[in-house]
Structures are given as structure tokens and as C-alpha cells.
Design a protein around this motif. Structure first.
Motif, mmCIF file in Angstrom:
data_model
loop_
_atom_site.group_PDB
_atom_site.id
_atom_site.type_symbol
_atom_site.label_atom_id
_atom_site.label_comp_id
_atom_site.label_asym_id
_atom_site.label_seq_id
_atom_site.Cartn_x
_atom_site.Cartn_y
_atom_site.Cartn_z
ATOM 1 N N ALA A 1 0.857 -1.183 0.000
ATOM 2 C CA ALA A 1 0.000 0.000 0.000
ATOM 3 C C ALA A 1 0.899 1.240 0.000
ATOM 4 C CB ALA A 1 -0.913 -0.011 1.215
ATOM 5 N N PRO A 2 0.634 2.202 -0.875
ATOM 6 C CA PRO A 2 1.579 3.289 -1.113
ATOM 7 C C PRO A 2 1.539 4.469 -0.142
ATOM 8 C CG PRO A 2 -0.236 3.465 -2.629
ATOM 9 C CD PRO A 2 -0.456 2.205 -1.846
ATOM 10 N N GLY A 3 0.551 4.549 0.734
ATOM 11 C CA GLY A 3 0.368 5.741 1.549
ATOM 12 C C GLY A 3 1.610 6.211 2.291
ATOM 13 N N GLU A 4 2.229 5.334 3.062
ATOM 14 C CA GLU A 4 3.379 5.710 3.886
ATOM 15 C C GLU A 4 4.574 6.121 3.028
ATOM 16 O OE1 GLU A 4 5.991 3.871 7.597
ATOM 17 O OE2 GLU A 4 4.417 2.657 6.668
ATOM 18 N N ILE A 5 4.832 5.377 1.971
ATOM 19 C CA ILE A 5 5.988 5.705 1.130
ATOM 20 C C ILE A 5 5.755 6.986 0.342
ATOM 21 C CG2 ILE A 5 5.385 4.233 -0.832
ATOM 22 C CD1 ILE A 5 8.827 3.987 0.010
ATOM 23 N N ILE A 6 4.538 7.223 -0.113
ATOM 24 C CA ILE A 6 4.228 8.476 -0.812
ATOM 25 C C ILE A 6 4.435 9.655 0.127
ATOM 26 C CG2 ILE A 6 2.287 9.851 -1.711
ATOM 27 C CD1 ILE A 6 3.566 8.071 -3.822
ATOM 28 N N ASN A 7 4.024 9.523 1.393
ATOM 29 C CA ASN A 7 4.250 10.596 2.358
ATOM 30 C C ASN A 7 5.734 10.872 2.552
ATOM 31 O OD1 ASN A 7 1.509 10.976 2.768
ATOM 32 N ND2 ASN A 7 1.438 9.622 4.539
ATOM 33 N N ALA A 8 6.537 9.825 2.622
ATOM 34 C CA ALA A 8 7.982 9.991 2.779
ATOM 35 C C ALA A 8 8.593 10.656 1.546
ATOM 36 C CB ALA A 8 8.643 8.642 3.039
ATOM 37 N N VAL A 9 8.165 10.240 0.361
ATOM 38 C CA VAL A 9 8.670 10.833 -0.887
ATOM 39 C C VAL A 9 8.267 12.298 -0.964
ATOM 40 C CG1 VAL A 9 8.429 10.814 -3.408
ATOM 41 C CG2 VAL A 9 8.768 8.663 -2.167
ATOM 42 N N SER A 10 7.028 12.584 -0.690
ATOM 43 C CA SER A 10 6.524 13.957 -0.765
ATOM 44 C C SER A 10 7.253 14.886 0.202
ATOM 45 C CB SER A 10 5.024 13.981 -0.484
ATOM 46 O OG SER A 10 4.526 15.290 -0.571
ATOM 47 N N SER A 11 7.526 14.394 1.402
ATOM 48 C CA SER A 11 8.196 15.236 2.400
ATOM 49 C C SER A 11 9.617 15.615 1.995
ATOM 50 C CB SER A 11 8.201 14.548 3.766
ATOM 51 O OG SER A 11 9.070 13.434 3.773
ATOM 52 N N LEU B 1 2.628 4.857 -8.488
ATOM 53 C CA LEU B 1 3.139 5.599 -9.642
ATOM 54 C C LEU B 1 2.298 6.842 -9.935
ATOM 55 C CD1 LEU B 1 4.076 2.661 -12.033
ATOM 56 C CD2 LEU B 1 5.640 4.129 -10.732
ATOM 57 N N ARG B 2 0.984 6.718 -9.860
ATOM 58 C CA ARG B 2 0.107 7.877 -10.091
ATOM 59 C C ARG B 2 0.366 8.969 -9.061
ATOM 60 N NH1 ARG B 2 -3.634 3.928 -11.303
ATOM 61 N NH2 ARG B 2 -4.407 3.899 -9.166
ATOM 62 N N GLU B 3 0.383 8.592 -7.796
ATOM 63 C CA GLU B 3 0.584 9.570 -6.721
ATOM 64 C C GLU B 3 1.979 10.192 -6.807
ATOM 65 O OE1 GLU B 3 -1.694 10.680 -4.488
ATOM 66 O OE2 GLU B 3 -3.143 9.457 -5.583
ATOM 67 N N GLU C 1 0.036 -5.089 -21.186
ATOM 68 C CA GLU C 1 -1.010 -4.298 -20.527
ATOM 69 C C GLU C 1 -0.437 -3.552 -19.312
ATOM 70 O OE1 GLU C 1 -5.047 -4.931 -17.893
ATOM 71 O OE2 GLU C 1 -4.481 -6.513 -19.303
ATOM 72 N N MET C 2 0.428 -4.217 -18.557
ATOM 73 C CA MET C 2 1.037 -3.564 -17.391
ATOM 74 C C MET C 2 1.903 -2.391 -17.830
ATOM 75 S SD MET C 2 2.022 -6.894 -15.100
ATOM 76 C CE MET C 2 2.401 -6.036 -13.570
ATOM 77 N N ARG C 3 2.671 -2.585 -18.900
ATOM 78 C CA ARG C 3 3.513 -1.494 -19.410
ATOM 79 C C ARG C 3 2.657 -0.291 -19.822
ATOM 80 N NH1 ARG C 3 6.136 -6.134 -20.776
ATOM 81 N NH2 ARG C 3 8.361 -6.177 -20.304
ATOM 82 N N GLU C 4 1.555 -0.568 -20.494
ATOM 83 C CA GLU C 4 0.651 0.514 -20.899
ATOM 84 C C GLU C 4 0.110 1.266 -19.685
ATOM 85 O OE1 GLU C 4 -2.453 -0.553 -23.653
ATOM 86 O OE2 GLU C 4 -1.085 -1.882 -24.748
ATOM 87 N N ARG C 5 -0.290 0.535 -18.672
ATOM 88 C CA ARG C 5 -0.826 1.180 -17.462
ATOM 89 C C ARG C 5 0.253 1.995 -16.743
ATOM 90 N NH1 ARG C 5 -4.646 -2.218 -13.729
ATOM 91 N NH2 ARG C 5 -4.889 -0.116 -12.879
ATOM 92 N N ILE C 6 1.466 1.482 -16.735
ATOM 93 C CA ILE C 6 2.584 2.220 -16.124
ATOM 94 C C ILE C 6 2.767 3.554 -16.837
ATOM 95 C CG2 ILE C 6 5.107 2.226 -15.872
ATOM 96 C CD1 ILE C 6 4.793 -0.888 -15.391
ATOM 97 N N LEU C 7 2.764 3.520 -18.158
ATOM 98 C CA LEU C 7 2.932 4.755 -18.936
ATOM 99 C C LEU C 7 1.768 5.718 -18.706
ATOM 100 C CD1 LEU C 7 4.307 3.214 -22.246
ATOM 101 C CD2 LEU C 7 5.618 4.372 -20.441
ATOM 102 N N LYS C 8 0.552 5.186 -18.582
ATOM 103 C CA LYS C 8 -0.615 6.034 -18.328
ATOM 104 C C LYS C 8 -0.551 6.710 -16.969
ATOM 105 C CE LYS C 8 -3.873 3.769 -21.395
ATOM 106 N NZ LYS C 8 -5.058 2.917 -21.510
ATOM 107 N N CYS C 9 0.259 6.176 -16.070
ATOM 108 C CA CYS C 9 0.444 6.803 -14.756
ATOM 109 C C CYS C 9 1.380 8.008 -14.841
ATOM 110 C CB CYS C 9 1.016 5.794 -13.760
ATOM 111 S SG CYS C 9 -0.151 4.495 -13.299
ATOM 112 N N GLY C 10 1.911 8.278 -16.037
ATOM 113 C CA GLY C 10 2.824 9.407 -16.191
ATOM 114 C C GLY C 10 4.265 9.056 -15.890
ATOM 115 N N THR C 11 4.582 7.781 -15.943
ATOM 116 C CA THR C 11 5.914 7.285 -15.601
ATOM 117 C C THR C 11 6.731 7.029 -16.859
ATOM 118 O OG1 THR C 11 5.010 6.222 -13.635
ATOM 119 C CG2 THR C 11 7.099 5.369 -14.447
#
Length: 135
Positions: free
Chosen positions: A31-41, A77-79, A100-110
Motif C-alpha cells: 500500500a503506497p500511503g506511507e511511502i508516498i508521504n515519505a517521498v513527498s516530504s 506511480l500515479r501519486e 497491458e502492465m507497461r501501458e498502465r505504467i505509462l498512463k500513470c505518467g511514468t
């Protein structure tokens, strides 16, 4: 995510424009919540993902991560892409990404780096080159 390890390094940029980068690895569909908070900070100019974001195939997937969800990886990736540009080099746990996974990764802006390189243009006028390879 069971534990986040943070390290801070300063490098001499030899007169080039300095920038702040965050390197993330071994998320393993947590789950990305904690790591996104660390990255954002950290207020990064750019985010590098150094593999093992997903858990694909049986060769590298451990029992601990089998209960994970690839949706967590896409959400990360989206966050992350809302914070700054994201460059993702696949790891051994990502070795069996589907089209399909590669396409979704790219759609996340990555930017997906698989045996590819790219210039990073978001770092204050400097243009370092980033290379991602697969095994």
C-alpha cells in the motif's frame, strides 16, 4: 510497507545545476500511503524507482508478497507523478511485466526504462542521462 529506510546523500555537482532526487526500491506492491508521504516530504525534483515495484511471475515472487495487489503499484506511480517526474527501471521482481502492465505504467505518467536511456530535463536546466537495463 513494513519499514522505510531513509538516507540522505550530498554529491558535488562540479558546477552543474543541483537537484534533489528520491530513489525508491522494493515496494513489492505494498500500500503506497506511507511511502508516498515519505517521498513527498523530501520535495524531490525527480523520483527514481529502482525496481521491484511489482510482483510478477513465480520465479521471484515470495510468499510474503503474494497477497499484494498490482493496483497498489499503479497507485504509487500515479501519486508519485503528482509530486515530480517518475523514472522506473524494472527489477527482478518486475521481470514478467505484460504489455497491458507497461501501458498502465505509462498512463500513470511514468517513464519506463527497459534497456533504454532518457535525458532528464526537469532538473534546473541540467540534462543528466538516465539508463535502465533489464537482465
Amino acid at each position: 510497507m513494513s519499514k522505510i529506510y531513509k538516507r540522505h546523500y550530498d554529491f558535488n555537482t562540479a558546477g552543474r545545476a543541483a537537484f534533489r532526487a528520491v530513489l525508491v526500491s522494493d515496494v513489492h506492491e505494498s500500500a503506497p500511503g506511507e511511502i508516498i508521504n515519505a517521498v513527498s516530504s523530501a520535495s524531490p525534483d525527480v523520483i527514481f524507482v529502482a525496481g521491484d515495484l511489482f510482483e510478477t511471475g513465480d520465479k521471484y515472487t515470495s510468499g510474503i508478497h503474494r497477497r499484494s495487489s498490482p493496483e497498489n503499484a499503479y497507485e504509487f506511480l500515479r501519486e508519485a507523478s503528482y509530486i515530480s517526474p517518475v523514472y522506473y527501471g524494472v527489477g527482478n521482481h518486475d521481470a514478467e511485466l505484460t504489455g497491458e502492465m507497461r501501458e498502465r505504467i505509462l498512463k500513470c505518467g511514468t517513464v519506463l526504462l527497459e534497456n533504454a536511456d532518457t535525458e532528464i530535463t526537469c532538473v534546473h536546466g541540467s540534462t543528466p542521462v538516465l539508463v535502465g537495463a533489464t537482465t
